[in-house]
Design a protein around this motif. Sequence first.
Motif, short mmCIF file in Angstrom:
data_model
loop_
_atom_site.label_atom_id
_atom_site.label_comp_id
_atom_site.label_asym_id
_atom_site.label_seq_id
_atom_site.Cartn_x
_atom_site.Cartn_y
_atom_site.Cartn_z
N GLN A 84 0.75 -1.20 0.25
CA GLN A 84 0.13 0.04 0.07
C GLN A 84 0.87 1.29 0.04
O GLN A 84 0.68 2.23 -0.67
CB GLN A 84 -0.95 0.11 1.24
CG GLN A 84 -2.13 -1.06 0.94
CD GLN A 84 -2.72 -1.24 2.49
OE1 GLN A 84 -2.57 -0.36 3.05
NE2 GLN A 84 -3.70 -2.35 2.24
N GLN A 85 2.05 1.18 0.72
CA GLN A 85 2.79 2.30 0.84
C GLN A 85 3.42 2.66 -0.81
O GLN A 85 3.40 3.71 -1.17
CB GLN A 85 4.16 2.05 1.63
CG GLN A 85 3.76 1.92 3.03
CD GLN A 85 4.69 1.42 3.85
OE1 GLN A 85 5.92 1.30 3.40
NE2 GLN A 85 4.37 0.80 5.18
N HIS A 86 3.73 1.59 -1.51
CA HIS A 86 4.08 1.61 -2.72
C HIS A 86 3.28 2.33 -3.68
O HIS A 86 3.56 3.47 -4.53
CB HIS A 86 4.58 0.26 -3.24
CG HIS A 86 4.98 0.31 -4.62
ND1 HIS A 86 3.70 -0.26 -5.51
CD2 HIS A 86 5.91 0.25 -5.27
CE1 HIS A 86 4.43 -0.26 -6.91
NE2 HIS A 86 5.77 -0.12 -6.81
N ASP A 87 1.87 1.87 -3.45
CA ASP A 87 0.95 2.11 -4.37
C ASP A 87 0.60 3.66 -4.18
O ASP A 87 0.40 4.50 -4.95
CB ASP A 87 -0.46 1.31 -4.32
CG ASP A 87 -0.06 -0.15 -4.73
OD1 ASP A 87 0.92 -0.32 -5.40
OD2 ASP A 87 -0.77 -0.92 -4.46
N ASP A 88 0.56 4.13 -2.81
CA ASP A 88 0.42 5.46 -2.35
C ASP A 88 1.31 6.40 -3.10
O ASP A 88 0.93 7.51 -3.60
CB ASP A 88 0.38 5.79 -0.87
CG ASP A 88 0.17 7.08 -0.13
OD1 ASP A 88 -0.91 7.64 -0.85
OD2 ASP A 88 1.10 7.63 0.23
N LEU A 89 2.66 5.99 -3.01
CA LEU A 89 3.68 6.75 -3.63
C LEU A 89 3.42 6.98 -5.00
O LEU A 89 3.46 8.10 -5.77
CB LEU A 89 5.08 6.12 -3.38
CG LEU A 89 5.72 6.41 -1.72
CD1 LEU A 89 6.91 5.78 -1.81
CD2 LEU A 89 5.64 7.90 -1.33
N VAL A 90 3.10 5.86 -5.89
CA VAL A 90 2.94 5.82 -7.34
C VAL A 90 1.75 6.98 -7.74
O VAL A 90 1.92 7.59 -8.42
CB VAL A 90 2.53 4.44 -7.63
CG1 VAL A 90 2.02 4.38 -8.98
CG2 VAL A 90 3.85 3.53 -7.66
N GLN A 91 0.89 6.75 -6.83
CA GLN A 91 -0.31 7.75 -6.96
C GLN A 91 0.10 9.25 -6.95
O GLN A 91 -0.15 10.10 -7.86
CB GLN A 91 -1.59 7.32 -6.23
CG GLN A 91 -2.48 6.27 -6.61
CD GLN A 91 -3.06 5.76 -5.52
OE1 GLN A 91 -3.37 6.45 -4.59
NE2 GLN A 91 -3.72 4.47 -5.82
N HIS A 92 0.69 9.28 -6.00
CA HIS A 92 1.14 10.88 -5.74
C HIS A 92 2.23 11.29 -6.70
O HIS A 92 2.28 12.38 -7.39
CB HIS A 92 1.59 11.18 -4.38
CG HIS A 92 0.55 11.29 -3.40
ND1 HIS A 92 -0.11 12.32 -3.25
CD2 HIS A 92 -0.05 10.30 -2.67
CE1 HIS A 92 -1.11 12.07 -2.13
NE2 HIS A 92 -1.19 10.78 -1.93
N PHE A 93 3.20 10.39 -7.20
CA PHE A 93 4.11 10.51 -8.33
C PHE A 93 3.19 10.92 -9.58
O PHE A 93 3.74 12.04 -10.35
CB PHE A 93 5.15 9.80 -8.29
CG PHE A 93 5.92 9.46 -7.32
CD1 PHE A 93 6.84 10.64 -6.99
CD2 PHE A 93 6.41 8.29 -6.78
CE1 PHE A 93 7.88 10.91 -6.26
CE2 PHE A 93 7.58 8.21 -5.79
CZ PHE A 93 8.24 9.59 -5.58
N GLN A 94 2.54 9.97 -9.87
CA GLN A 94 1.50 9.96 -11.12
C GLN A 94 0.87 11.49 -11.05
O GLN A 94 0.61 12.27 -12.15
CB GLN A 94 0.51 9.19 -11.46
CG GLN A 94 1.20 7.81 -11.79
CD GLN A 94 0.41 6.88 -12.08
OE1 GLN A 94 -0.44 6.76 -11.33
NE2 GLN A 94 0.54 5.87 -13.08
N ALA A 95 0.37 11.98 -9.88
CA ALA A 95 -0.27 13.28 -9.92
C ALA A 95 0.38 14.50 -9.66
O ALA A 95 0.16 15.45 -9.79
CB ALA A 95 -1.42 13.35 -8.86
N LYS A 96 2.03 14.38 -10.13
CA LYS A 96 3.00 15.34 -9.84
C LYS A 96 2.61 15.98 -8.63
O LYS A 96 2.70 17.43 -8.84
CB LYS A 96 2.79 16.04 -11.21
CG LYS A 96 3.16 15.27 -12.42
CD LYS A 96 3.24 16.33 -13.73
CE LYS A 96 3.01 15.20 -14.98
NZ LYS A 96 4.02 15.03 -15.72
#
Lengths: 426, 345
Positions: free
Chosen positions: A85-97
């Motif tokens: 979940q930590q990984h996916d949370d980071l990915v989402q925020h990175f994708q949203a810049k």
Amino acid sequence: MKAKLTATAALMMAGVLSLSACGGNTSSTTAGGGDAAGNLDGRGPITYVQGKDNTGAIRPLIEKWNAAHPDEKVALKEQTDQPDQQHDDLVQHFQAKDPNYDVMSVDLVWTAEFAAKGWLQPLKDKMAIDTAGTLPSTVEGASYNDTLYTAPQHSDGGILYYRTDLVPTPPKTWDEMMEMCSIAKENNIGCYSGQFKQYEGLTVNASEAINSAGGSVLGDDGKPNLDTPEAKEGLNNLVDAFKNGNIPAEAITYQEEESRRAFQEGKLLFHRNWPYLYNLATTEGSSKVKDVLGMTALPGKDGPGASSLGGHNVGVSVYSENKATALDFLKFMTSEETQRFYATQGSLAPVLSSLYDDAELVKKLPYLPVLKTSIENAVPRPVTPFYPAVTQAIQENSYAALKGEKSAEQALADMQKSIETAGAGS
Amino acid sequence: MATEVGPTPVKAPASGGTPIHHGPKGVGEDNKILSQAKWATWLLAPTIIALGIVIVYPIISAIVMSFQKDAGLDPATGLFTAGGPAGIQNYVNWLGQQCAAPGGGTVACPPGTLGAQFWSATQTTFIFTIITVTLETILGFWMAMIMARTFKGRSLVRAAVLVPWAIPTAVTAQLWLFIFDFQGIANKMFNTSILWTGSEWPAKWAVIIADTWKTTPFMALLILAGLQMIPAEVYEAAKVDGASAWQRFRMITLPLVKPALMVAVLFRTLDALRMFDLPYILTGGANNTTTLSILVINQIRQGFNSAAALSTITFIIIFIVAFIFVRFLGANVVEQSGATGKGKK
């Protein structure tokens, strides 16, 4: 009436369209979207993101920083305690810049993926940090394509625990250990176990077996390199031990906790696990190995084996607007003082070589000398942006081999092919 | 919708604040209907927009994504680049179990890739669904029959039966993981040394047992609701006519409870086809217990777009099953009244 329906439909479509318009930006992942050269001198308040803090160390650290930097305060954002979940949370925020995720704790195995997506600020030139005193294997695990993308913060390596009442001198090599299995038989207990359930822990154990025998999962070019006699020997060590009972059959269902329980109940002679076992095995009331707990480096071919490396690093987002502050905070988080605090407060192993020889720390964490050997010889788990596919390939095929469903040779060939297709991309 | 309002009996009331009051004054019946319809549209709009956002948009978005290639690595820079349009390649890859080949083109997916698991995951999903739904229906029916009787402590039994259903699935899975541990209760009780999560059929049965334990109460309650709709007089009349217990069950209980039963079976089937948490926690998908949902989740971490294709395929599979149920088996979810006559032709 029709007009009404059309109006409603139009409203609905408008809603959908406006949504898909903003969805379009996030779902099409273009790399290098961030500006790695921008905001390098930006200073101001930043946010530090990490998984749930179980050590109680992060809040005092941030308070200390904030007291010293009233204009560049750090806000803490805690994620859940589940790595996925930590990984996916980071990915989402990175994708949203998201510029509000400035500094983050990055698990070793995510580094390459995030770097290849262009989300992590390369730590070079103006953003360079000093890694002189840092254990080399941890720096290797924090780099991608020879560029440092994250700063090593705390590390983790495998340790071979054994029973001092039954084993006079600990084994240095795998073969020595297997010879000592006769002791286990005399005492009617299992000889050795690591973690062999089909999950991330199996990737750790299988890569350790392969690396310890002199093989490697990926070559220096990032391509799979499993079609070697060394890799075969490594995997066969485990396969044979399962076959002849040196590893008890139930170990195929073990994760860390199951295997730790078996060892603590006195059912195993040798046991591979992480440093966290030490505290529990010496303090838990039910532990039968309290006074007979020995520690040594993992056994290899001719000497210490190659542990898989764990641990977390600290990275800076390319979307951060205050990178100068972020860099200062990153240096603070990886400083000797902070690492010492983490080690004493949270039992997290440091990455600075000097701290492992620190008498005061060793007194508190007696496993440090062994762990140092372990980390010095450690090999990071495959550094690849396709880590999820690579670990899947290793887990599934080595699991089949350990269960005797296919030969080690076949399992390695399948791993090789699977990793090749993962890298082939589209 | 608004047409059904018809000539409204509601005359513009004297009190202010009702919607009708806002309409132009002194208008005829037609205009009143129109203004009511307008008002209805505005009232319905938020719901329709909300449905559009949470249902229509994600589905369309997923379908659009499924026709895109996943991001690939640019060998020169080592960075990911967007994949571009893929046509139906993602679907072809899943259905044909094809993976990208190193030199371009595709090869049959080697073991150890997610692509190689599509058909086995489909098979596993259906095996789980068929066995668990069958077991749950039989056991649920039996439990419902017991609960429908009047006896002392009935409410206690009803409450107790609900306990497994009330526990979150992830917690259930963790509980059963302890039970199926090598040194766990299951092996101790039966004096066996089965590696429950370590070999194929025991692992499958572990999942099936845990799922049955958890969801039978749901079936039991739905069936119980159906049983309680049957009037006692029907049974009495049958008894007077000399029908045996078995005949009463077969000729009265079964046909009359059928609508409720079919809805319960339909719900459980659709639910079981999406099964995720239990096998994910119990076995991690090892030993051929990977369901389609697990495959989707694993694929998301390796590439969104082909995961979108897989979830669209899963969606279609579940849709077909639901369609078969409603069309041919007479599961009538929407109109309760016409339920009994359907599907018997």
